[in-house]
Scaffold this active site. Structure first.
Site, PDB file in Angstrom:
ATOM      1  N   GLU A  25       0.836  -1.199   0.000  1.00 14.02           N
ATOM      2  CA  GLU A  25       0.000   0.000   0.000  1.00 14.02           C
ATOM      3  C   GLU A  25       0.873   1.253   0.000  1.00 14.02           C
ATOM      4  O   GLU A  25       1.988   1.248   0.524  1.00 14.02           O
ATOM      5  CB  GLU A  25      -0.897  -0.006   1.243  1.00 14.02           C
ATOM      6  CG  GLU A  25      -1.836   1.193   1.336  1.00 14.02           C
ATOM      7  CD  GLU A  25      -2.833   1.094   2.481  1.00 14.02           C
ATOM      8  OE1 GLU A  25      -3.652   2.009   2.624  1.00 14.02           O
ATOM      9  OE2 GLU A  25      -2.770   0.091   3.221  1.00 14.02           O
ATOM     10  N   ASN A 175     -12.627  -1.378  -0.990  1.00 12.36           N
ATOM     11  CA  ASN A 175     -11.783  -1.832   0.116  1.00 12.36           C
ATOM     12  C   ASN A 175     -12.412  -1.407   1.438  1.00 12.36           C
ATOM     13  O   ASN A 175     -12.769  -0.236   1.607  1.00 12.36           O
ATOM     14  CB  ASN A 175     -10.384  -1.224  -0.001  1.00 12.36           C
ATOM     15  CG  ASN A 175      -9.556  -1.440   1.256  1.00 12.36           C
ATOM     16  OD1 ASN A 175      -9.042  -2.531   1.499  1.00 12.36           O
ATOM     17  ND2 ASN A 175      -9.428  -0.413   2.084  1.00 12.36           N
ATOM     18  N   GLU A 176     -12.565  -2.345   2.347  1.00 12.89           N
ATOM     19  CA  GLU A 176     -13.070  -2.066   3.693  1.00 12.89           C
ATOM     20  C   GLU A 176     -14.257  -1.106   3.654  1.00 12.89           C
ATOM     21  O   GLU A 176     -14.311  -0.093   4.353  1.00 12.89           O
ATOM     22  CB  GLU A 176     -11.949  -1.526   4.583  1.00 12.89           C
ATOM     23  CG  GLU A 176     -10.870  -2.568   4.841  1.00 12.89           C
ATOM     24  CD  GLU A 176      -9.854  -2.161   5.899  1.00 12.89           C
ATOM     25  OE1 GLU A 176      -9.898  -1.008   6.383  1.00 12.89           O
ATOM     26  OE2 GLU A 176      -9.009  -3.014   6.259  1.00 12.89           O
ATOM     27  N   TYR A 248      -6.527  -9.040  11.434  1.00 12.66           N
ATOM     28  CA  TYR A 248      -5.236  -8.768  12.054  1.00 12.66           C
ATOM     29  C   TYR A 248      -5.234  -9.256  13.496  1.00 12.66           C
ATOM     30  O   TYR A 248      -6.249  -9.157  14.195  1.00 12.66           O
ATOM     31  CB  TYR A 248      -4.936  -7.260  12.062  1.00 12.66           C
ATOM     32  CG  TYR A 248      -4.647  -6.666  10.715  1.00 12.66           C
ATOM     33  CD1 TYR A 248      -3.367  -6.727  10.169  1.00 12.66           C
ATOM     34  CD2 TYR A 248      -5.643  -6.021   9.979  1.00 12.66           C
ATOM     35  CE1 TYR A 248      -3.085  -6.170   8.932  1.00 12.66           C
ATOM     36  CE2 TYR A 248      -5.376  -5.458   8.745  1.00 12.66           C
ATOM     37  CZ  TYR A 248      -4.092  -5.532   8.222  1.00 12.66           C
ATOM     38  OH  TYR A 248      -3.814  -4.986   6.999  1.00 12.66           O
ATOM     39  N   GLU A 299      -5.841  -9.116   3.557  1.00  5.91           N
ATOM     40  CA  GLU A 299      -5.033  -8.422   4.555  1.00  5.91           C
ATOM     41  C   GLU A 299      -4.984  -9.289   5.810  1.00  5.91           C
ATOM     42  O   GLU A 299      -6.031  -9.621   6.370  1.00  5.91           O
ATOM     43  CB  GLU A 299      -5.594  -7.029   4.900  1.00  5.91           C
ATOM     44  CG  GLU A 299      -5.452  -6.010   3.785  1.00  5.91           C
ATOM     45  CD  GLU A 299      -5.839  -4.592   4.207  1.00  5.91           C
ATOM     46  OE1 GLU A 299      -5.690  -4.263   5.409  1.00  5.91           O
ATOM     47  OE2 GLU A 299      -6.285  -3.829   3.337  1.00  5.91           O
ATOM     48  N   GLN A 350       2.269  -5.912   5.671  1.00  4.56           N
ATOM     49  CA  GLN A 350       2.508  -5.482   4.302  1.00  4.56           C
ATOM     50  C   GLN A 350       3.935  -5.840   3.918  1.00  4.56           C
ATOM     51  O   GLN A 350       4.687  -6.376   4.730  1.00  4.56           O
ATOM     52  CB  GLN A 350       2.270  -3.990   4.189  1.00  4.56           C
ATOM     53  CG  GLN A 350       0.831  -3.596   4.426  1.00  4.56           C
ATOM     54  CD  GLN A 350       0.497  -2.274   3.770  1.00  4.56           C
ATOM     55  OE1 GLN A 350       1.138  -1.851   2.814  1.00  4.56           O
ATOM     56  NE2 GLN A 350      -0.501  -1.619   4.322  1.00  4.56           N
TER      57      GLN A 350
END
Length: 498
Positions: A25, A175-176, A248, A299, A350
């Site tokens: 990103e 995204n999200e 996450y 992710e 990332q």
């Protein structure tokens, strides 16, 4: 105890190589000056990209790389990143209020495609649907994929340096969107996805695979709501490839001074990926019983507090990665391997100077983190036939979190008949002797065994000591019933050659 049996006659299918995907990103120091140093830099580079990183990344066979976000995509205009670099606009990006850094747009579509070609990865574009129209994303698809000189946009691509099509196959539509991507309800997003996908399908000349925004972690209500709305759409053609998922592991103590309890708490969080995958697939099965769609975990990783990396906080969210983080990577990849019938792609977040990164870099400094070595050790799983495992590993209690098994394992057989077994010993203090057996075939032969560990699970690589953590490989003969030693807090790969 600590017996493992490979049932060579039972498999959930092929381990999609894209499970070993990555994410880059435009945030903090991921690109500037992590991946990108510029063509005029004194740092050795290949057309502007850090040469040491390109060469290292290529070695682990990266199958797919997601770009340009993440949240950065929510306000990204792809036209800002094409044309002569000296004339590209400097813009305020999504993360400006966090670090006051602007976006130079020196890395745009052409540069990113060049990087993918340098390392051998397929590009996966995250398209902005929050602040653009369907026509803008449709035009980006045309710009990337249409034959040279066929349209004004494909001609423009040639004028900008690439006459041949880029053939970008993977496109994330938003995204999200449950958060920064518009704070939508799943029903609202489903309608947007239908609209954008329908428009983009009109220029789908290469079999593009469109990926819908899925849930945040275990939010099954998002998955239910999306499919409840989407099921009335008759547009279920093959271009709808899958549903994305973000998960996450939250902070469990300081990334460099965590306690033993916090060590286990982090591993327990990582282990939750198993239930998250199963729960979302169970919901999807109701609406997609033929399993035409995959789950895309685009992710994942550990999200520690920032400021522990070498930039001392200048690079937003940059964190140091230890042996504990490498074990999270090994455990998670084992889960993906063992659910290869569900997970079609995954992208660790990332790549550089950020969360759960494979690399830390700045100026002429360059470090491979312990996470990098896990991907190197596991790369022989890519495209292999997953093998079912029976084990009797003990269960370990974790304070304030769910219990975990003492060892995580997955196995596969490649087209040459070589067997790869990857094991993570989660025990903070004790080594394990794991006995290898099989059913339905022999696992005897010469083996290459690679061990990633350290005397202290807090150990890590730094600019000052870039090779403090390195895996060790040795060769030996493996016969049925032999034992493999797993040091405490370690990741081990066993490749048995036919």
């Amino acid at each position: 105890m600590n017996n493992i049996c490979l049932v060579l006659t039972e498999s959930k299918g092929t381990i999609n190589k894209n499970i070993y995907g990555h994410f880059s990103e435009h945030i903090g120091g991921v690109f500037y000056d992590g991946l990108w140093v510029g063509e005029d830099s004194s740092v050795p580079n290949i057309r502007g990209f850090r040469k040491s990183l390109v060469e290292s990344f290529k070695k682990i066979n990266p199958p797919v790389l997601r770009w340009p976000g993440g949240c950065f995509a929510e306000t990204y205009d792809w036209r800002d990143g094409i044309g002569e670099r000296s004339k590209r606009p400097v813009t305020v990006n999504w993360w400006y209020n966090e670090d006051k850094r602007t976006e130079s747009n020196q890395v745009g579509t052409h540069e990113f495609i060049d990087f993918c070609r340098l390392v051998g990865a397929e590009p996966y574009f995250a398209a902005n649907i929050t602040s653009t129209t369907p026509m803008e994303i449709r035009n980006w698809v045309e710009y990337c994929n249409f034959p040279e000189n066929l349209t004004t946009l494909s001609t423009l691509r040639g004028e900008n340096g690439d006459s041949a099509p880029f053939n970008v196959k993977y496109w994330g539509i938003g995204n999200e969107n449950w958060g920064g991507g518009g704070n939508m309800t799943p029903q609202m997003y489903a309608r947007e996805f239908m609209k954008y996908k329908t428009i983009c399908d009109s220029v789908n000349n290469i079999g593009c695979k469109f990926i819908a925004c899925g849930p945040n972690g275990g939010d099954i209500n998002w998955t239910k709501g999306f499919f409840e709305e989407y099921r009335y759409n008759n547009n279920w053609q093959s271009s709808f490839y899958g549903l994305s998922l973000h998960y996450y592991c939250g902070a469990a103590g300081h990334p460099l001074t965590f306690s033993e309890d916090e060590y286990y708490q982090m591993l327990s969080q990582a282990n939750e990926m198993q239930d998250i995958i199963r729960k979302h697939r169970a919901v999807m099965d109701y609406y997609d019983p033929k399993r035409t769609l995959g789950l895309i975990v685009d992710e994942w990783g550990c999200w520690h507090q920032g400021g522990t990396g070498p930039s001392k906080g200048y690079n937003l969210f940059e964190q140091q990665s230890t042996i504990r983080d490498a074990m999270v990577a090994g455990l998670t990849l084992n889960i993906f391997n063992n659910n290869c019938d569900v997970v079609a792609m995954a992208n660790v977040a990332q790549l550089c100077n950020n969360l759960h990164s494979l690399y830390l870099a700045g100026e002429d400094n360059f470090v491979e983190t312990p996470n990098y070595f896990v991907f190197d050790m596991y790369k022989t799983h890519q495209g292999g036939r997953q093998v079912q495992i029976i084990d009797d590993f003990e269960t370990m209690q974790v304070k304030d979190r769910a219990d975990i098994k003492s060892v995580s394992a997955s196995a596969s057989v490649n087209e040459n008949g070589d067997i790869t077994i990857t094991l993570v010993n989660m025990d903070y203090k004790e080594e394990k002797q794991v006995k290898l057996t099989s059913f339905g075939g022999q696992i005897a032969g010469k083996a290459d065994i690679t061990v990633l560990t350290a005397d202290d699970p807090h150990a890590h690589n730094s600019f000052e000591n870039p090779k403090a953590i390195r895996p060790a490989t040795y060769s030996t003969a493996i016969n049925p019933g032999d034992k493999v030693t797993l040091p405490k807090a370690s990741v081990v790969s066993v490749v048995i050659h036919k």
